[in-house]
Design a protein around this motif. Structure first.
Motif, PDB file in Angstrom:
ATOM      1  N   ALA A  52      34.378  35.486  31.671  1.00 13.69           N
ATOM      2  CA  ALA A  52      33.056  34.921  31.964  1.00 13.69           C
ATOM      3  C   ALA A  52      33.036  34.412  33.402  1.00 13.69           C
ATOM      4  CB  ALA A  52      32.728  33.794  30.984  1.00 13.69           C
ATOM      5  N   PRO A  53      32.902  35.323  34.374  1.00  7.98           N
ATOM      6  CA  PRO A  53      32.951  34.911  35.779  1.00  7.98           C
ATOM      7  C   PRO A  53      31.855  33.933  36.187  1.00  7.98           C
ATOM      8  CG  PRO A  53      32.299  37.223  35.568  1.00  7.98           C
ATOM      9  CD  PRO A  53      32.770  36.785  34.230  1.00  7.98           C
ATOM     10  N   LYS A  54      30.767  33.877  35.424  1.00  7.04           N
ATOM     11  CA  LYS A  54      29.690  32.935  35.751  1.00  7.04           C
ATOM     12  C   LYS A  54      30.159  31.485  35.592  1.00  7.04           C
ATOM     13  CE  LYS A  54      27.733  33.210  31.056  1.00  7.04           C
ATOM     14  NZ  LYS A  54      28.195  31.906  30.616  1.00  7.04           N
ATOM     15  N   ASN A  55      31.241  31.287  34.852  1.00  7.91           N
ATOM     16  CA  ASN A  55      31.791  29.944  34.659  1.00  7.91           C
ATOM     17  C   ASN A  55      32.952  29.640  35.602  1.00  7.91           C
ATOM     18  OD1 ASN A  55      30.002  29.278  32.593  1.00  7.91           O
ATOM     19  ND2 ASN A  55      31.343  30.112  31.003  1.00  7.91           N
ATOM     20  N   VAL A  56      33.061  30.412  36.667  1.00  9.87           N
ATOM     21  CA  VAL A  56      34.147  30.232  37.639  1.00  9.87           C
ATOM     22  C   VAL A  56      33.560  30.048  39.032  1.00  9.87           C
ATOM     23  CG1 VAL A  56      36.245  31.211  38.638  1.00  9.87           C
ATOM     24  CG2 VAL A  56      35.658  31.699  36.246  1.00  9.87           C
ATOM     25  N   SER A  57      33.935  28.974  39.706  1.00 12.56           N
ATOM     26  CA  SER A  57      33.505  28.717  41.081  1.00 12.56           C
ATOM     27  C   SER A  57      34.721  28.768  42.002  1.00 12.56           C
ATOM     28  CB  SER A  57      32.829  27.347  41.195  1.00 12.56           C
ATOM     29  OG  SER A  57      31.656  27.308  40.408  1.00 12.56           O
ATOM     30  N   VAL A  58      34.529  29.354  43.164  1.00 13.65           N
ATOM     31  CA  VAL A  58      35.618  29.542  44.126  1.00 13.65           C
ATOM     32  C   VAL A  58      35.534  28.480  45.218  1.00 13.65           C
ATOM     33  CG1 VAL A  58      36.483  31.082  45.934  1.00 13.65           C
ATOM     34  CG2 VAL A  58      35.875  32.009  43.685  1.00 13.65           C
ATOM     35  N   LEU A  59      36.653  27.798  45.455  1.00  8.76           N
ATOM     36  CA  LEU A  59      36.716  26.758  46.486  1.00  8.76           C
ATOM     37  C   LEU A  59      38.021  26.916  47.266  1.00  8.76           C
ATOM     38  CD1 LEU A  59      35.551  24.190  47.795  1.00  8.76           C
ATOM     39  CD2 LEU A  59      36.696  22.864  45.999  1.00  8.76           C
ATOM     40  N   PRO A  60      38.004  27.667  48.366  1.00  9.40           N
ATOM     41  CA  PRO A  60      39.236  27.868  49.146  1.00  9.40           C
ATOM     42  C   PRO A  60      39.728  26.550  49.758  1.00  9.40           C
ATOM     43  CG  PRO A  60      37.546  29.470  49.744  1.00  9.40           C
ATOM     44  CD  PRO A  60      36.876  28.410  48.933  1.00  9.40           C
ATOM     45  N   LEU A  61      41.037  26.380  49.799  1.00  7.34           N
ATOM     46  CA  LEU A  61      41.626  25.218  50.465  1.00  7.34           C
ATOM     47  C   LEU A  61      43.056  25.534  50.864  1.00  7.34           C
ATOM     48  CD1 LEU A  61      43.819  23.695  48.419  1.00  7.34           C
ATOM     49  CD2 LEU A  61      41.765  22.785  47.405  1.00  7.34           C
ATOM     50  N   ASP A  62      43.549  24.756  51.809  1.00  5.41           N
ATOM     51  CA  ASP A  62      44.919  24.882  52.299  1.00  5.41           C
ATOM     52  C   ASP A  62      45.609  23.541  52.092  1.00  5.41           C
ATOM     53  OD1 ASP A  62      47.291  25.170  53.672  1.00  5.41           O
ATOM     54  OD2 ASP A  62      46.380  25.792  55.575  1.00  5.41           O
ATOM     55  N   LEU A  63      46.599  23.474  51.214  1.00  3.40           N
ATOM     56  CA  LEU A  63      47.281  22.216  50.930  1.00  3.40           C
ATOM     57  C   LEU A  63      47.994  21.649  52.147  1.00  3.40           C
ATOM     58  CD1 LEU A  63      48.780  22.914  47.383  1.00  3.40           C
ATOM     59  CD2 LEU A  63      47.009  21.240  47.949  1.00  3.40           C
ATOM     60  N   GLY A  64      48.256  22.481  53.140  1.00  2.00           N
ATOM     61  CA  GLY A  64      48.900  22.008  54.354  1.00  2.00           C
ATOM     62  C   GLY A  64      47.942  21.423  55.370  1.00  2.00           C
ATOM     63  N   ASN A  65      46.640  21.514  55.101  1.00  2.00           N
ATOM     64  CA  ASN A  65      45.615  20.990  56.005  1.00  2.00           C
ATOM     65  C   ASN A  65      45.069  19.685  55.419  1.00  2.00           C
ATOM     66  OD1 ASN A  65      43.324  20.426  57.534  1.00  2.00           O
ATOM     67  ND2 ASN A  65      42.742  22.575  57.746  1.00  2.00           N
TER      68      ASN A  65
END
Length: 264
Positions: A52-65
């Motif tokens: 169910a991709p409609k229930n998935v939101s993408v939030l890119p992040l870098d743990l080193g930043n």
């Protein structure tokens, strides 16, 4: 045991391995997900492969930043209005002897595996405190309970996570906040291929222990079960997980057993 169904869950390190498999299984169980990692293209691949991709939101992040991480919880909350569970799964491994390892590699291990996770946790904590509920699930390693050669930086960072999150659990139990530490052993992922060597370059090759480990699918199933039970700690893997008990009761025997093993 409460079902994890319908929870809003934020997963770091979701673009591959354990994080990717957790995304698929939690999505199938009706959870709303925020998935994070550095590679947005891979995150979108994971999203599109979900039931169910409609229930998935993408939030890119870098743990080193660290600076970037400051407003990440606010962005995560904006997708669904709250977060029930933060799964701290992002990180990198290491394969090198101490004498062959540059200090900068240790800095990178601590920045990503420890300090980045702590930063994200600290920024999320006020949200959990205000809503009087929340669950921090942090994927450490069996190497956070005992050590082995060639993983000194990795072991150090994973041990540090246990110290921090055990304190957090004690301080914020009164606020309805739970903490679960997940300690996987050998899991069939690309962790060995992506491990840093002594000069900071990638190892780029598999090792037999990882190749012969349990599947990421099985690992994710056991993680979800531990989260639903709100366990303090969960040890996941094959016979290597019994090293935790050897360390506690027979530390000299564990030392000899690890040295005799072919694990590198």
């Amino acid at each position: 045991m409460k079902s994890i169904k319908d929870k809003i869950i934020w997963i770091t390190g979701a673009s591959s391995g354990i994080g990717e498999e957790l995304s698929y299984q939690l999505n199938e169980q009706g959870c709303k997900l925020i998935i994070s990692a550095r590679r947005e293209k891979e995150l979108n691949r994971v999203k599109n492969n979900c039931t169910a991709p409609k229930n998935v939101s993408v939030l890119p992040l870098d743990l080193g930043n660290f600076e970037q991480l400051e407003n990440m919880p606010e962005k995560a909350v904006s997708f669904y209005g709250k977060i029930d569970i933060l799964i701290n799964n992002g990180g990198i491994s290491q394969r090198s002897l101490i004498t062959d390892t540059k200090f900068e590699v240790y800095q990178q291990m601590m920045n990503i595996n420890y300090l980045g996770t702590i930063k994200l946790t600290m920024q999320t904590l006020p949200y959990f405190t205000r809503q009087k509920s929340g669950h921090f699930v942090t994927v450490t390693s069996l190497m956070g309970k005992f050590s082995s050669p060639y993983r000194s930086g990795y072991c150090g960072a994973k041990h540090a996570l246990h110290g921090f999150f055990d304190s957090l659990r004690m301080e914020h139990e009164k606020d309805g906040i739970d903490v679960t530490l997940i300690c996987p052993g050998f899991i069939q992922t690309n962790i060995a291929k992506n491990a840093l060597t002594g000069d900071g370059s990638l190892q780029k090759k598999e090792d037999d222990a990882t190749k012969n480990g349990i599947t990421a699918h099985q690992c994710a199933k056991e993680i979800i079960r531990a989260v639903e039970k709100k366990k303090f700690e969960a040890y996941i893997g094959g016979k290597e997980k019994y090293g935790v008990y050897l360390k506690r009761f027979f530390p000299n025997l564990l030392h000899k057993t690890v040295l005799k093993s072919s694990v590198r």
